[in-house]
Design an enzyme around this catalytic site. Sequence first.
Site, PDB file in Angstrom:
ATOM      1  N   GLY A  41       0.812  -1.218   0.000  1.00  0.00           N
ATOM      2  CA  GLY A  41       0.000   0.000   0.000  1.00  0.00           C
ATOM      3  C   GLY A  41       0.845   1.268   0.000  1.00  0.00           C
ATOM      4  O   GLY A  41       0.359   2.349  -0.337  1.00  0.00           O
ATOM      5  N   SER A 101     -11.368   0.811   3.620  1.00  0.00           N
ATOM      6  CA  SER A 101     -10.431  -0.305   3.698  1.00  0.00           C
ATOM      7  C   SER A 101     -10.754  -1.164   4.921  1.00  0.00           C
ATOM      8  O   SER A 101     -10.981  -0.632   6.004  1.00  0.00           O
ATOM      9  CB  SER A 101      -9.020   0.235   3.850  1.00  0.00           C
ATOM     10  N   CYS A 159     -13.371  -3.162   5.464  1.00  0.00           N
ATOM     11  CA  CYS A 159     -14.778  -3.214   5.885  1.00  0.00           C
ATOM     12  C   CYS A 159     -15.601  -4.182   5.045  1.00  0.00           C
ATOM     13  O   CYS A 159     -16.814  -3.999   4.878  1.00  0.00           O
ATOM     14  CB  CYS A 159     -15.412  -1.829   5.828  1.00  0.00           C
TER      15      CYS A 159
HETATM   16  C1  SPV Z   1      -6.705  -0.569   1.248  1.00  0.00           C
HETATM   17  O1  SPV Z   1      -6.138  -0.452   2.344  1.00  0.00           O
HETATM   18  O2  SPV Z   1      -7.704   0.071   0.940  1.00  0.00           O
HETATM   19  C2  SPV Z   1      -6.173  -1.498   0.257  1.00  0.00           C
HETATM   20  C3  SPV Z   1      -4.800  -1.909   0.373  1.00  0.00           C
HETATM   21  O3  SPV Z   1      -6.862  -1.824  -0.658  1.00  0.00           O
HETATM   22  S1  SPV Z   1      -3.760  -0.596   0.080  1.00  0.00           S
HETATM   23  O4  SPV Z   1      -4.519   0.573  -0.238  1.00  0.00           O
HETATM   24  O5  SPV Z   1      -2.913  -0.959  -1.051  1.00  0.00           O
HETATM   25  O6  SPV Z   1      -2.986  -0.411   1.284  1.00  0.00           O
HETATM   26 MN    MN Z   2      -8.583  -0.432  -0.830  1.00  0.00          MN
END
Ligand code: SPV
Ligand code: MN
Length: 654
Positions: free
Chosen positions: A240, A290, A292
């Site tokens: 991420g 994220s 949920c």
């Molecule tokens: C999120 O946390 O919304 C994800 C993983 O999909 S990331 O954004 O890549 O951390």
């Molecule tokens: Mn995400």
Amino acid sequence: MLKLEEGVDILAAIGGINTSDQAEALFEARCEEEEQKKLRRISNEQALLKIANAISMIRPEEVFVNTGSPEDRERVRVLSLATGAEHPVAMRDHTVHFDLPHEQARIIDRTYYIVNKGMETSVLARSLQREEAHRYLEAHMRGIGEGQTLLIGFFSRGPIGAKAAIPALEITTSPYVMHSADILYRNAYQLFDAEVERAGLFFTNVHSEGSNRPEDLPNARVFMDRSWLTTYSLFCTYAGNTLLLKKGNHRFAVDLATYFREGEELSEHMFITGLTRRNRTTYFAGAAPSGCGKTTTAMTGTDFVGDDLAQLWIAEDGTLRAINPEQGIFGIVRDVSRESDPFLMDALRQEGAEVIWSNVLIDVHGVPHWEGHGEAYPARGVNFRGEWWQGKTDEADQPVPLSHPNARCTLRCTEIDNYDRSAAEDPRGVEVRVITYSGRDSDTMPPVRVAKSPDHGVVIGASILSAATATEVGASGVRRQPWANEPFIPGPLSDYMAAQFSFFNSDRLDPKPLMAGLNYFLTHGARGGEGEELLGQKCDVEVWLGWLERLVHGEVETIETPIGYLPRYEDLEPLFSKIDKAYPKDLYDRQFSLYVDNILARIELQEAAYRREKAVPRRLFEIYEEQREGLAALKAAFGPIVSVEQVMETTGAR
Ligand code: SPV
Ligand code: MN
């Protein structure tokens, strides 16, 4: 208003390469003949300059161009194991990657937009003046890759040729990041020039973890240069924070939709999935913060397309279309079990798929484990904190979990049985008929409600509220999560909101999608019972989607309330019975009665927050006012808890 190509292009300034001849000379000096050959097949000058400048800045020992050929892919996998970025696990083509113990999620405190003087950004995001970012990268990123191999990949965010697909470069010293990119995105080396031509632009992502030591982590940064559509990431490895084809480029896509394609396109933090019932397939796109349940909701569909991001647009014929910019999932594994996620479990537990696990526990037999997988837990193993055994505690005497709550699995969608590959690869996108918005809301909104108009739908999206999850380092408490996209909206929220109103009210958009709020997180405690236990279960998702599917096709009636249309008990009960679940009327009453005071408090909270921001569209406040008046009238008539039957006395079914 956002302006592109404004201010110094930091990558070019640090790299110092300004012409094709200079780029060519650098490739000759720094790349093996084989890699030079691969680069010569790319003719887009801007892309070549970006690559040359990245090489010049990072100063790797070697350069490797990943064309997506089987040999190149294998080389990336081999490099990942050889460098220790990944380790083998017991199943063929499965590996595990560990991020540093303190980098198990997005480092939002070290994530910044690079801004020019006078540029407006979201009040919720961090920003850094261009000169400061320039100085930081000059100090920390120049020479960061010494002794390492720099990998270069050419990808498409979306099916090649789709209206909303955008090509992107991934340039990284981490073979794990390149390996993940290869799984999650379509390798577009062969068609890169044509795609850049078609789309009119491309994104650039530059990353290096350096020597990946815990002591460098305070210096880790994620920078997004909105003007030059370029991201920089350093001293970190969590996907991420590093695989910025995902959320870094999503942020740029939000900018493009908001400022250059208003009323035509949206870029959302949404799953896309279809439900086939009685020979018809109905597609849904749904937003959730994220952690949920976005992946679980997507997997509930019979025709899964994507679990994280969606690019939406209005087609020539007026239909709402969507593509998934990705082709794989980077999914949270906590609570993924045979019972709740059978398709995903098959891919994870049976040989055949290529899987990168991250931050799970590997037992003594080399088998990955995670919390809530519904299998027996091993007594010991290795996880993101090193050796682990049952009962292990940390420095603060707190139990060390078996796996991190944000532990993930990375795999291609084609490995998942309900993946609707032909629809997902169709450059025309799928036709979306239902949009959903949800969050972790323990005490206020019913499991499902449908907006009375596009304006009400936009307000549902604007009003998502959610408890913190493990996807951000240091996050806690309950907070507003507009459209579940808030962490990825670079500009002022009011600009984004205006774009939502114009998109969903567009005269061209026909048919208009149903817009619904979903909530899986109501607790017994909030509905007259005791404790934090949830009223619903993961499997109920199928019922809520199933009911929406019937509603789109005009097969069920609804009950009108100030916060939207609600389902009737007699329409839900048979849907529960189809999943072999009893659905007592008193559960329906607890789920769907309006807890007026909670809803009023929620409206007040949202309104107060939006009043603090500049230039929020008036329509939002008008809708809140309309809802408040309706709720006040119900409360005056029936008291603070209003049953569906009582609501019907005033409005009736429709
Ligand atoms: C999120 O946390 O919304 C994800 C993983 O999909 S990331 O954004 O890549 O951390
Ligand atoms: Mn995400």
